[in-house]
Design an enzyme around this catalytic site. Structure first.
Site, PDB file in Angstrom:
ATOM      1  CE1 TYR A 156       9.686  45.960   3.825  1.00  0.00           C
ATOM      2  CE2 TYR A 156       7.636  44.738   4.085  1.00  0.00           C
ATOM      3  CZ  TYR A 156       8.769  45.307   4.633  1.00  0.00           C
ATOM      4  OH  TYR A 156       8.981  45.229   5.983  1.00  0.00           O
ATOM      5  CE1 TYR A 190       5.435  41.756   6.399  1.00  0.00           C
ATOM      6  CE2 TYR A 190       5.883  44.047   6.938  1.00  0.00           C
ATOM      7  CZ  TYR A 190       6.336  42.753   6.718  1.00  0.00           C
ATOM      8  OH  TYR A 190       7.664  42.477   6.826  1.00  0.00           O
TER       9      TYR A 190
HETATM   10 FE    FE Z   1       9.259  43.595   7.049  1.00  0.00          FE
END
Ligand code: FE
Length: 300
Positions: A156, A190
């Site tokens: 992110y 992830y």
């Molecule tokens: Fe997430």
């Protein structure tokens, strides 16, 4: 020690010694300490084990948000909110699911449509579009759709400093018909950091720390309860095996593989993945617990 002896000790330890206690804090802390005393007694926890656990908690600080998700606390809080709403007759909205610890406030606002990727992020082009609807099935013009997701490596922006600010994040203002859309790249799943404190605990519990590919949303509009949710990318091997327990029925839309966009709208050239998804908001209700959750969040 038996329970009576533990309770007698706890009575002594919890007596106020300065000022008036806050009754709710006193009751909850008292309950947690009592449960831990019982746990230490029942499992004959050694002093070394106790200090090892305390050090673990102290060192886990930055990963506490992940640990809360991984132990199911965040999902549990969702289920409790669902139950509180159902008791008030608030049902039929898009299911909520966990926020997770990776939202960043302050994403630029766009009218109706946004492009989330900067054109340099590898991955399959994604077009997601739909409407924000109220419980009467009518559009909610001007609803705010905040979206954030991971890149092709499962990272992110903000937390991954190699990505530009607010990459794969946006705040989209739905149009007069409640329509929103965005172009991006399909995220991948992830895992928690492999050398981190969350994974260390999961290893001891015989659990993995993987999340299936997903996209996060806040959807809000005056007079409606704020929706915190995610959609999952169908086909992910961990779709129903999320370490954070966030996958829910109703949050796995079809992904249509399109050879090209009719009219090349949104600048899409060539094949892309298309997801159509409407968000259904519940009306606000004075007696319902707040759907706007207070929690420490990053802001940029
Ligand atoms: Fe997430």
């Amino acid at each position: 020690m038996n329970r009576e002896a533990i309770d007698a000790l706890l009575d002594k330890l919890s007596a106020p010694s300065a000022g008036q206690p806050d009754p709710r804090t006193q009751a909850i802390v008292g309950r947690i300490v009592r449960d831990l005393f019982y746990t230490i007694e029942d499992f004959d926890v050694t002093p070394s084990e106790f200090w090892s656990a305390l050090n673990y908690v102290a060192e886990a600080g930055p990963e506490m948000g992940l640990i809360a998700a991984g132990l199911g606390f965040e999902h549990f809080l969702d289920v409790r909110l669902d139950e509180a709403e159902a008791k008030l007759g608030l049902e039929g909205g898009t299911p909520r699911t966990i926020e997770g610890p990776l939202y960043v406030a302050g994403a630029p606002e766009a009218d109706g449509h946004a492009r989330l990727d900067n054109g340099e992020s590898p991955g399959e082009t994604l077009l997601m579009q739909g409407r924000v609807l109220g419980d009467d099935g009518q559009p909610v013009p001007g609803a705010l759709v905040e979206v954030w997701h991971a890149n092709h490596l499962g990272n992110y922006s903000y937390f991954d400093s190699t990505q530009p600010p607010f990459h794969l994040r946006a705040s989209i203002r739905a149009d007069a018909d409640g329509r929103y859309s965005f172009r991006s790249v399909v995220p991948v799943g992830y895992s928690v950091p492999p050398a981190g404190k969350t994974q260390q605990l999961l290893d001891r519990l015989g659990r993995h720390g993987h999340r299936p590919a997903h996209i996060h949303f806040f959807v809000s509009a005056p007079g409606h309860r704020k929706l915190t949710t995610q959609i999952n990318i169908d086909g992910d091997p961990y779709l129903w095996d999320d370490f954070a327990f966030a996958t829910r029925e109703g949050l796995v839309p079809d992904v249509k593989r399109q050879p090209q966009h009719n009219g090349n709208a949104f600048g899409i050239d060539g094949a892309f993945a298309q997801i159509e998804f409407d968000f259904h908001l519940l009306p606000e209700h004075a007696s319902a617990p707040a759907a706007e959750i207070e929690r420490l969040r990053a802001a940029a």
